[in-house]
Design an enzyme around this catalytic site. Structure first.
Site, PDB file in Angstrom:
ATOM      1  N   CYS A  53       0.836  -1.201   0.000  1.00 21.05           N
ATOM      2  CA  CYS A  53       0.000   0.000   0.000  1.00 21.05           C
ATOM      3  C   CYS A  53       0.870   1.251   0.000  1.00 21.05           C
ATOM      4  O   CYS A  53       1.886   1.316   0.668  1.00 21.05           O
ATOM      5  CB  CYS A  53      -0.912  -0.008   1.230  1.00 21.05           C
ATOM      6  SG  CYS A  53      -2.025   1.404   1.291  1.00 21.05           S
ATOM      7  N   CYS A  57       0.615   5.038   6.876  1.00 21.67           N
ATOM      8  CA  CYS A  57       0.023   4.825   8.208  1.00 21.67           C
ATOM      9  C   CYS A  57       1.069   4.129   9.101  1.00 21.67           C
ATOM     10  O   CYS A  57       1.475   2.991   8.802  1.00 21.67           O
ATOM     11  CB  CYS A  57      -1.234   3.971   8.095  1.00 21.67           C
ATOM     12  SG  CYS A  57      -2.356   4.548   6.795  1.00 21.67           S
ATOM     13  N   CYS A  60       0.793   0.455  10.275  1.00 23.42           N
ATOM     14  CA  CYS A  60       0.319  -0.605   9.378  1.00 23.42           C
ATOM     15  C   CYS A  60       1.413  -1.447   8.717  1.00 23.42           C
ATOM     16  O   CYS A  60       2.272  -0.922   8.009  1.00 23.42           O
ATOM     17  CB  CYS A  60      -0.578  -0.006   8.298  1.00 23.42           C
ATOM     18  SG  CYS A  60      -1.354  -1.299   7.294  1.00 23.42           S
ATOM     19  N   CYS A  97     -15.938  -9.344   6.546  1.00 19.97           N
ATOM     20  CA  CYS A  97     -15.354  -8.030   6.255  1.00 19.97           C
ATOM     21  C   CYS A  97     -14.144  -8.222   5.345  1.00 19.97           C
ATOM     22  O   CYS A  97     -13.191  -8.912   5.698  1.00 19.97           O
ATOM     23  CB  CYS A  97     -14.960  -7.358   7.566  1.00 19.97           C
ATOM     24  SG  CYS A  97     -14.212  -5.750   7.309  1.00 19.97           S
ATOM     25  N   CYS A 129     -19.178  -6.618   4.640  1.00 17.93           N
ATOM     26  CA  CYS A 129     -18.566  -5.335   4.975  1.00 17.93           C
ATOM     27  C   CYS A 129     -17.313  -5.204   4.127  1.00 17.93           C
ATOM     28  O   CYS A 129     -16.639  -6.197   3.862  1.00 17.93           O
ATOM     29  CB  CYS A 129     -18.199  -5.309   6.463  1.00 17.93           C
ATOM     30  SG  CYS A 129     -17.264  -3.848   6.942  1.00 17.93           S
ATOM     31  N   CYS A 189     -19.168   1.745   9.765  1.00 15.35           N
ATOM     32  CA  CYS A 189     -18.324   1.137  10.790  1.00 15.35           C
ATOM     33  C   CYS A 189     -17.094   2.024  10.924  1.00 15.35           C
ATOM     34  O   CYS A 189     -16.303   2.133   9.978  1.00 15.35           O
ATOM     35  CB  CYS A 189     -17.927  -0.280  10.352  1.00 15.35           C
ATOM     36  SG  CYS A 189     -16.730  -1.057  11.443  1.00 15.35           S
ATOM     37  N   ARG A 261     -17.067  -2.740  18.982  1.00 17.60           N
ATOM     38  CA  ARG A 261     -16.312  -3.973  18.681  1.00 17.60           C
ATOM     39  C   ARG A 261     -14.953  -3.994  19.375  1.00 17.60           C
ATOM     40  O   ARG A 261     -14.144  -3.090  19.188  1.00 17.60           O
ATOM     41  CB  ARG A 261     -16.139  -4.118  17.163  1.00 17.60           C
ATOM     42  CG  ARG A 261     -15.471  -5.441  16.763  1.00 17.60           C
ATOM     43  CD  ARG A 261     -15.496  -5.664  15.250  1.00 17.60           C
ATOM     44  NE  ARG A 261     -16.851  -5.638  14.750  1.00 17.60           N
ATOM     45  CZ  ARG A 261     -17.287  -4.766  13.846  1.00 17.60           C
ATOM     46  NH1 ARG A 261     -16.476  -3.892  13.323  1.00 17.60           N
ATOM     47  NH2 ARG A 261     -18.545  -4.790  13.448  1.00 17.60           N
TER      48      ARG A 261
HETATM   49  N1  SAM Z   1      -6.643   0.332   3.495  1.00 16.78           N
HETATM   50  C1  SAM Z   1      -7.896   0.559   4.077  1.00 16.78           C
HETATM   51  C2  SAM Z   1      -7.902   1.702   5.063  1.00 16.78           C
HETATM   52  O1  SAM Z   1      -6.845   2.120   5.512  1.00 16.78           O
HETATM   53  O2  SAM Z   1      -8.986   2.164   5.398  1.00 16.78           O
HETATM   54  C3  SAM Z   1      -8.501  -0.659   4.752  1.00 16.78           C
HETATM   55  C4  SAM Z   1      -7.653  -1.589   5.573  1.00 16.78           C
HETATM   56  S1  SAM Z   1      -6.875  -0.882   7.012  1.00 16.78           S
HETATM   57  C5  SAM Z   1      -5.771  -2.161   7.432  1.00 16.78           C
HETATM   58  C6  SAM Z   1      -8.172  -0.888   8.213  1.00 16.78           C
HETATM   59  C7  SAM Z   1      -7.877  -0.442   9.618  1.00 16.78           C
HETATM   60  O3  SAM Z   1      -7.132  -1.444  10.299  1.00 16.78           O
HETATM   61  C8  SAM Z   1      -7.046   0.804   9.837  1.00 16.78           C
HETATM   62  O4  SAM Z   1      -7.763   1.981   9.663  1.00 16.78           O
HETATM   63  C9  SAM Z   1      -6.614   0.622  11.287  1.00 16.78           C
HETATM   64  O5  SAM Z   1      -7.566   1.208  12.148  1.00 16.78           O
HETATM   65  C10 SAM Z   1      -6.595  -0.890  11.466  1.00 16.78           C
HETATM   66  N2  SAM Z   1      -5.206  -1.365  11.659  1.00 16.78           N
HETATM   67  C11 SAM Z   1      -4.263  -1.531  10.700  1.00 16.78           C
HETATM   68  N3  SAM Z   1      -3.110  -1.972  11.222  1.00 16.78           N
HETATM   69  C12 SAM Z   1      -3.308  -2.088  12.558  1.00 16.78           C
HETATM   70  C13 SAM Z   1      -2.488  -2.491  13.643  1.00 16.78           C
HETATM   71  N4  SAM Z   1      -1.209  -2.834  13.460  1.00 16.78           N
HETATM   72  N5  SAM Z   1      -3.007  -2.518  14.878  1.00 16.78           N
HETATM   73  C14 SAM Z   1      -4.317  -2.156  15.076  1.00 16.78           C
HETATM   74  N6  SAM Z   1      -5.131  -1.762  14.084  1.00 16.78           N
HETATM   75  C15 SAM Z   1      -4.646  -1.714  12.841  1.00 16.78           C
HETATM   76  C1  DTB Z   2     -10.696  -2.602  12.171  1.00 18.01           C
HETATM   77  O1  DTB Z   2     -11.080  -1.654  12.870  1.00 18.01           O
HETATM   78  N1  DTB Z   2      -9.769  -3.479  12.539  1.00 18.01           N
HETATM   79  C2  DTB Z   2      -9.543  -4.471  11.505  1.00 18.01           C
HETATM   80  C3  DTB Z   2     -10.596  -4.070  10.438  1.00 18.01           C
HETATM   81  N2  DTB Z   2     -11.170  -2.882  10.976  1.00 18.01           N
HETATM   82  C4  DTB Z   2     -10.225  -3.950   9.040  1.00 18.01           C
HETATM   83  C5  DTB Z   2      -8.144  -4.576  11.068  1.00 18.01           C
HETATM   84  C6  DTB Z   2      -7.154  -4.834  12.188  1.00 18.01           C
HETATM   85  C7  DTB Z   2      -5.830  -5.049  11.564  1.00 18.01           C
HETATM   86  C8  DTB Z   2      -4.787  -5.454  12.564  1.00 18.01           C
HETATM   87  C9  DTB Z   2      -3.463  -5.641  11.926  1.00 18.01           C
HETATM   88  C10 DTB Z   2      -3.414  -6.733  10.897  1.00 18.01           C
HETATM   89  O2  DTB Z   2      -3.873  -7.860  11.129  1.00 18.01           O
HETATM   90  O3  DTB Z   2      -2.853  -6.474   9.808  1.00 18.01           O
HETATM   91 FE1  SF4 Z   3      -2.744   1.223   3.446  1.00 18.83          FE
HETATM   92 FE2  SF4 Z   3      -2.519   0.090   5.846  1.00 18.83          FE
HETATM   93 FE3  SF4 Z   3      -2.934   2.690   5.655  1.00 18.83          FE
HETATM   94 FE4  SF4 Z   3      -4.929   0.967   4.961  1.00 18.83          FE
HETATM   95  S1  SF4 Z   3      -4.048   1.247   6.999  1.00 18.83           S
HETATM   96  S2  SF4 Z   3      -4.263   2.796   3.851  1.00 18.83           S
HETATM   97  S3  SF4 Z   3      -3.670  -0.708   4.130  1.00 18.83           S
HETATM   98  S4  SF4 Z   3      -1.097   1.610   4.933  1.00 18.83           S
END
Ligand code: SAM
Ligand code: DTB
Ligand code: SF4
Length: 330
Positions: A53, A57, A60, A97, A129, A189, A261
């Site tokens: 991606c 973030c 992430c 989801c 979702c 959500c 959640r």
């Molecule tokens: N790329 C899309 C976005 O950013 O909206 C969808 C997937 S993204 C992984 C969805 C959510 O997962 C993020 O907004 C964040 O709140 C959560 N998330 C991602 N990495 C995480 C982590 N290491 N620990 C906890 N929550 C995480």
């Molecule tokens: C949300 O609030 N938490 C989920 C879902 N929406 C997409 C994602 C959590 C991701 C945790 C890190 C991972 O497994 O990559």
């Molecule tokens: Fe990309 Fe992860 Fe950010 Fe979603 S949370 S936009 S997957 S870097």
């Protein structure tokens, strides 16, 4: 049920800082006002497109610019998604989801394939979702037409702290997408993460943004940061259970009709800790051995916990907004 959308920061601060057991007791009392308090909604996650991606973030593991152990995987086939959905359904999940490591949705063949996945999973009798990044109103409408039930798009942290965590998009971009999702009549959500290095004030401000939306989000995921090696936040300390409980209980009091959640972070929690979260008003989880890329308790472990605690999985309620259902059964 009294739904209030004009909470002030001071009011929220006063709730959030109450002695912990008083706070839990108050949240639990509100939660018990809802007849379905012992039903827990189960969502199962599938990462339909993993890694690579272009966003930054800081939390992430899927951001291309950090060097994590994630294997980049292209968009999954519709068949594979159906197989995974069937397993989740058989294990009691009412919602699937689908998450994609995209900055935003583009109108191309990949989006067409996602729409097909949505339609197929919807036909299996599950709530669908999606969480695919930023969306235009037209794209939100196309998802809705294909049978999508909800859209996940988190604000993650306070608007003040946003720039410390993400610089490749703004807090306003997030709000715009959420408005498009609401306008297209998808269930919203939206929640955030605890443990990014934010202050109590940031947490309070994040809850303020969520609870003063014209309509509260239908579900509010509260994630504990999963600190992944290779990300800028890899060395962040794990948050304490008291911090998670404060967030859940405050969210429950501020948004009494929303589904709260208990999201990422359960793998590191004991059953007793999770029990307190359910007591404090959490009524949804992500289940299945993986979140998107990190481990999560498997279905059997969660079912044993449900049995021990007297919780039951909530059935899919197709065609109904989550809030309508809560109001109907209250
Ligand atoms: N790329 C899309 C976005 O950013 O909206 C969808 C997937 S993204 C992984 C969805 C959510 O997962 C993020 O907004 C964040 O709140 C959560 N998330 C991602 N990495 C995480 C982590 N290491 N620990 C906890 N929550 C995480
Ligand atoms: C949300 O609030 N938490 C989920 C879902 N929406 C997409 C994602 C959590 C991701 C945790 C890190 C991972 O497994 O990559
Ligand atoms: Fe990309 Fe992860 Fe950010 Fe979603 S949370 S936009 S997957 S870097």
């Amino acid at each position: 049920m009294n739904i209030k959308t004009n909470w002030t920061l001071i009011e929220i601060e006063n709730i959030y800082h109450r002695p912990l057991l008083d706070l839990i007791y108050e949240a639990a009392t509100i939660h018990r006002g809802n007849k379905t308090y012992s039903e827990v909604q189960i969502s199962s996650l599938i990462s339909i497109k993993t890694g690579g991606c272009k966003e930054d973030c800081a939390y992430c593991p899927q951001a291309a610019r950090y060097h994590t152990a994630i294997e980049v995987e292209p968009l999954m086939s519709v068949e594979k998604v159906k197989e995974r959905a069937a397993v989740a359904k058989a294990n009691g999940a009412s919602r699937l989801c689908m998450g994609a490591a995209w900055r935003e949705v583009r109108d191309n063949k990949d989006f067409d394939r996602v729409l097909e996945m949505v339609s197929e999973v919807n036909d299996m009798g599950m709530e669908v979702c999606c969480t695919l990044g930023m969306l235009t109103y037209e794209q939100a409408e196309r998802l809705k037409e294909a049978g999508c039930f909800a859209y996940n798009h988190n604000i993650d942290t306070s608007s003040d702290n946003y720039n410390n965590i993400i610089t490749t998009r703004t807090f306003e971009d997030r709000i715009n997408t959420l408005n498009n999702v609401r306008k297209a009549k998808l269930s919203v959500c939206c929640g955030g993460i605890v443990g990014l290095g934010e202050t109590d004030e940031d947490r309070i401000k994040m809850l303020h943004t969520l609870s003063t939306m014209q309509q509260h989000p239908d579900s509010v995921p509260i994630n504990a940061l999963v600190a992944v090696k290779g990300t800028p936040l890899e060395s962040n300390e794990r948050i304490g259970i008291d911090e998670m409980l404060r967030m859940i209980a405050t969210a429950r009091i501020l948004m009494p009709a929303s589904v709260v959640r208990l999201s990422a972070g359960r793998n590191e929690m004991t059953i007793a800790e999770q029990a307190l979260c359910f007591m404090a008003g959490a009524n949804s989880i992500f289940a299945g051995e993986k979140l998107l890329t990190t481990p999560n308790p498997d279905f059997d472990t969660d079912m044993r916990m449900f049995k021990m605690l007297g919780l039951t999985p909530r059935k899919a309620f197709k065609g109904l907004e989550e809030k309508e259902l809560v109001e109907k059964t209250a």
